[in-house]
Design a protein around this motif. Sequence first.
Motif, short mmCIF file in Angstrom:
data_model
loop_
_atom_site.label_atom_id
_atom_site.label_comp_id
_atom_site.label_asym_id
_atom_site.label_seq_id
_atom_site.Cartn_x
_atom_site.Cartn_y
_atom_site.Cartn_z
N SER A 125 0.82 -1.19 0.00
CA SER A 125 0.00 0.00 0.00
C SER A 125 0.86 1.26 0.00
CB SER A 125 -0.91 0.00 1.21
OG SER A 125 -0.13 0.15 2.36
N GLN A 126 2.15 1.08 0.25
CA GLN A 126 2.99 2.27 0.25
C GLN A 126 3.21 2.84 -1.14
OE1 GLN A 126 6.54 1.56 2.44
NE2 GLN A 126 5.73 2.58 4.23
N PHE A 127 2.92 2.06 -2.17
CA PHE A 127 3.01 2.65 -3.50
C PHE A 127 1.75 3.46 -3.71
CE2 PHE A 127 2.71 3.24 -7.97
CZ PHE A 127 4.00 3.62 -8.26
N LEU A 128 1.88 4.76 -3.46
CA LEU A 128 0.70 5.61 -3.46
C LEU A 128 0.48 6.25 -4.82
CD1 LEU A 128 1.49 7.41 -0.11
CD2 LEU A 128 -0.18 5.60 -0.46
N GLU A 151 11.11 8.58 -15.97
CA GLU A 151 12.25 9.37 -15.49
C GLU A 151 12.76 8.85 -14.15
OE1 GLU A 151 11.12 13.46 -15.20
OE2 GLU A 151 10.69 13.62 -17.35
N THR A 152 13.91 9.31 -13.78
CA THR A 152 14.47 8.93 -12.48
C THR A 152 13.53 9.36 -11.34
OG1 THR A 152 16.35 9.14 -11.04
CG2 THR A 152 15.87 11.06 -12.38
N GLY A 153 13.40 8.49 -10.36
CA GLY A 153 12.61 8.84 -9.18
C GLY A 153 11.10 8.70 -9.34
N THR A 154 10.65 8.09 -10.45
CA THR A 154 9.20 7.96 -10.63
C THR A 154 8.63 6.72 -9.95
OG1 THR A 154 9.72 7.05 -12.80
CG2 THR A 154 8.87 9.30 -12.75
N GLY A 155 9.51 5.86 -9.42
CA GLY A 155 9.00 4.70 -8.68
C GLY A 155 9.17 3.37 -9.40
N LYS A 156 10.10 3.30 -10.37
CA LYS A 156 10.27 2.05 -11.14
C LYS A 156 10.75 0.91 -10.24
CE LYS A 156 13.10 3.98 -14.08
NZ LYS A 156 13.15 5.34 -13.50
N GLY A 157 11.69 1.24 -9.36
CA GLY A 157 12.20 0.22 -8.44
C GLY A 157 11.09 -0.30 -7.54
N LEU A 215 16.70 -5.81 -13.56
CA LEU A 215 17.84 -5.16 -14.23
C LEU A 215 17.53 -3.67 -14.36
CD1 LEU A 215 18.28 -7.78 -17.12
CD2 LEU A 215 19.56 -7.67 -14.98
N ASP A 216 18.09 -2.90 -13.44
CA ASP A 216 17.80 -1.46 -13.42
C ASP A 216 18.73 -0.75 -14.41
OD1 ASP A 216 16.56 0.81 -12.71
OD2 ASP A 216 17.36 0.95 -10.68
N GLU A 217 18.22 0.29 -15.02
CA GLU A 217 18.94 1.07 -16.03
C GLU A 217 19.49 0.17 -17.13
OE1 GLU A 217 18.50 3.96 -16.48
OE2 GLU A 217 17.95 4.80 -14.54
N LEU A 224 -1.05 14.13 -2.34
CA LEU A 224 -1.22 12.84 -1.67
C LEU A 224 0.14 12.32 -1.16
CD1 LEU A 224 -3.45 10.41 -1.57
CD2 LEU A 224 -2.10 9.49 -3.43
N LEU A 225 1.12 12.36 -2.05
CA LEU A 225 2.46 11.88 -1.68
C LEU A 225 3.10 12.82 -0.65
CD1 LEU A 225 3.59 10.86 -5.24
CD2 LEU A 225 3.62 9.32 -3.27
N ALA A 226 2.92 14.13 -0.86
CA ALA A 226 3.53 15.10 0.06
C ALA A 226 2.98 14.90 1.47
CB ALA A 226 3.26 16.52 -0.43
N ASN A 284 11.36 14.02 -9.58
CA ASN A 284 10.11 13.27 -9.32
C ASN A 284 9.86 12.95 -7.85
OD1 ASN A 284 8.93 13.00 -12.06
ND2 ASN A 284 10.99 12.25 -12.45
N VAL A 285 9.31 11.74 -7.58
CA VAL A 285 8.85 11.44 -6.22
C VAL A 285 10.04 11.43 -5.24
CG1 VAL A 285 7.50 9.87 -4.80
CG2 VAL A 285 7.03 10.04 -7.23
N ARG A 286 11.19 10.99 -5.72
CA ARG A 286 12.36 10.97 -4.83
C ARG A 286 12.67 12.39 -4.35
NH1 ARG A 286 16.02 8.66 -7.82
NH2 ARG A 286 15.76 6.55 -7.02
N GLU A 287 12.62 13.34 -5.30
CA GLU A 287 12.90 14.73 -4.94
C GLU A 287 11.84 15.26 -3.97
OE1 GLU A 287 12.86 17.49 -8.20
OE2 GLU A 287 13.75 19.10 -7.00
N1 LIG Z 1 4.06 5.99 -5.78
C1 LIG Z 1 4.92 6.10 -4.76
N2 LIG Z 1 4.48 6.03 -3.48
C2 LIG Z 1 5.33 6.18 -2.46
N3 LIG Z 1 6.64 6.41 -2.60
C3 LIG Z 1 7.14 6.49 -3.85
C4 LIG Z 1 6.30 6.33 -4.99
N4 LIG Z 1 7.07 6.45 -6.09
C5 LIG Z 1 8.31 6.66 -5.67
N5 LIG Z 1 8.38 6.70 -4.32
C6 LIG Z 1 9.56 7.00 -3.50
O1 LIG Z 1 10.52 7.62 -4.34
C7 LIG Z 1 11.78 6.99 -4.25
C8 LIG Z 1 12.28 6.68 -5.63
O2 LIG Z 1 11.58 5.59 -6.15
P1 LIG Z 1 12.31 4.47 -7.01
O3 LIG Z 1 13.69 4.24 -6.53
O4 LIG Z 1 11.40 3.32 -7.11
O5 LIG Z 1 12.36 5.25 -8.40
P2 LIG Z 1 13.07 4.83 -9.74
O6 LIG Z 1 12.18 5.25 -10.84
O7 LIG Z 1 13.48 3.40 -9.68
O8 LIG Z 1 14.35 5.75 -9.72
P3 LIG Z 1 15.76 5.49 -10.48
O9 LIG Z 1 15.45 5.42 -11.93
O10 LIG Z 1 16.54 6.71 -10.11
O11 LIG Z 1 16.33 4.24 -9.91
C9 LIG Z 1 11.61 5.73 -3.42
O12 LIG Z 1 12.50 5.77 -2.36
C10 LIG Z 1 10.20 5.78 -2.90
O13 LIG Z 1 10.23 5.98 -1.52
#
Ligand SMILES: Nc1ncnc2c1ncn2[C@@H]1O[C@H](COP(=O)(O)OP(=O)(O)OP(=O)(O)O)[C@@H](O)[C@H]1O
Length: 468
Positions: free
Chosen positions: A136-139, A171-177, A240-242, A322-324, A358-361
């Motif tokens: 549920s943390q993936f918001l 993009e980086t930080g959008t939550g792919k991991g 396999l990231d990146e 929501l995320l903020a 993105n979300v990381r920022e």
């Molecule tokens: N939908 C989401 N809900 C909650 N947290 C999120 C969400 N998306 C991203 N995050 C947060 O943002 C951070 C970055 O997410 P993540 O590492 O999955 O991104 P990424 O796209 O894989 O980035 P990169 O390409 O730089 O590896 C995570 O630490 C996570 O806490």
Amino acid sequence: MPISTLIIEDESNLAQAIARFLSRRGFDPAIAASVEEGWKLFQEVAPHITVVDQKLPDGNGLNLLQRIRQSDPDAVVLLITAYGNVTDAVEAMKHGAFDYIQKPLDMEQLLALLTRAAERIRLRQEVTYYRERDTSQFLGNSPPIRKVIEEIEKLVETAERDLPTVLLTGETGTGKGMIARLLHRKSARSEGPFLEINCTALPASLVESELFGFDRGAFTDARQPKPGLFEAAEGGTLFLDEIGDFPLQLQGKLLKVLENKTVRRLGSLRDRPVDVWIIAATSRDLEALVSQNQFRADLHFRLKIVTLHLPPLRERKEDILLLAEHFLAMNARRYRRPLVGFSPEAKETLLSYRWPGNVRELAHVVEQAVLLTRGERISKEDLRIDGGSLREDVHRVNPGKDGEEWKKLLDRFLEAHWTLPDLEKALIERALVRTGGNCSRAARLLGITRDILRYRIEKHRIRYRETF
Ligand SMILES: Nc1ncnc2c1ncn2[C@@H]1O[C@H](COP(=O)(O)OP(=O)(O)OP(=O)(O)O)[C@@H](O)[C@H]1O
């Protein structure tokens, strides 16, 4: 939490005695006296534990055990067997009974068994709780995120274990991991390992030995054979990231693994079968890399069959607040700050900022603000970001005359990973040079007041000599 226990026993005195004994020890017992009554009550109560006598007036407890386990494979059932009846005991275990106990009943032994069963149930509940909490943390409530979640559900439901390779773009930080982990957890492979490798971080030679492993003597240091990540992830998932940075010379080898589901260690002549689900992610444009001959077209083709795209945060504004709020609550708890929310101006700033990271920022900005804020609400200033006014400024510069050139120029900034503050700083510096350091004229040129310009000059630590 009391553990609900259904006792299916036709000897009424015995059943009552068990119930009394258990209720004094924190269990919550119910009684049934036949197979049919027991089955009905089982469906109504959904007890944590069911204790079934093997011999019941209208049937065999073993059959009831099977029925219960078929309807709920996680059901915890204990069978009471006749003294010395080993065959039934063996049958009970074969059909998934948690354990069996022989008549005449030793209450302390029964209690020991039930306590063990209760422990297992509590543990399972905890694991489920953590899993669900994690998931549920993936918001996100924006249409594109809801679509991604829906697609994930469909994918893991229909494909079961034989899952197609999934490519995550964004993009980086959008939550792919996060999505890669979510996919794994929701799949039938969730009990297997989840391993990941960031293809950017390692040189080609290391990527090769890490992924494919090696046999003894494959190279000078290879004294012991070592399985690679493909083998280590057996039964699970390899992320396999990146993937855009995956070494070109190894891409053919990767394609072969995906196609044949076999892997050959370095220095080996033998192909070993592997059962691994591959999830790849990229923040780079693979199509562009293919056209620049930096990425193999056949591998790209193979990877992109199922693609999930995570749009940048600025394109799903519904998710920003929501995320903020989530990061605010999380960090307020963590740093014990009595914060209740964001000021209206802070919310506006959050919504108008471009969020290149993105979300990381966003997570970092909010965490920092939580630490800086002295009041009970986070203010615009606490956020330390520029609320997008430069974008307005940029739009005020008349790009109409040369639209295409203008777009190209903006694209170049974006490709070079220029952030909005970078662009703002450069624009202010240029304006100051062109006006010979005249603050008022530079402010007019930029379409902002002199005070705002001074504030931004300070913010960016721009060094100039003021003239009038
Ligand atoms: N939908 C989401 N809900 C909650 N947290 C999120 C969400 N998306 C991203 N995050 C947060 O943002 C951070 C970055 O997410 P993540 O590492 O999955 O991104 P990424 O796209 O894989 O980035 P990169 O390409 O730089 O590896 C995570 O630490 C996570 O806490």
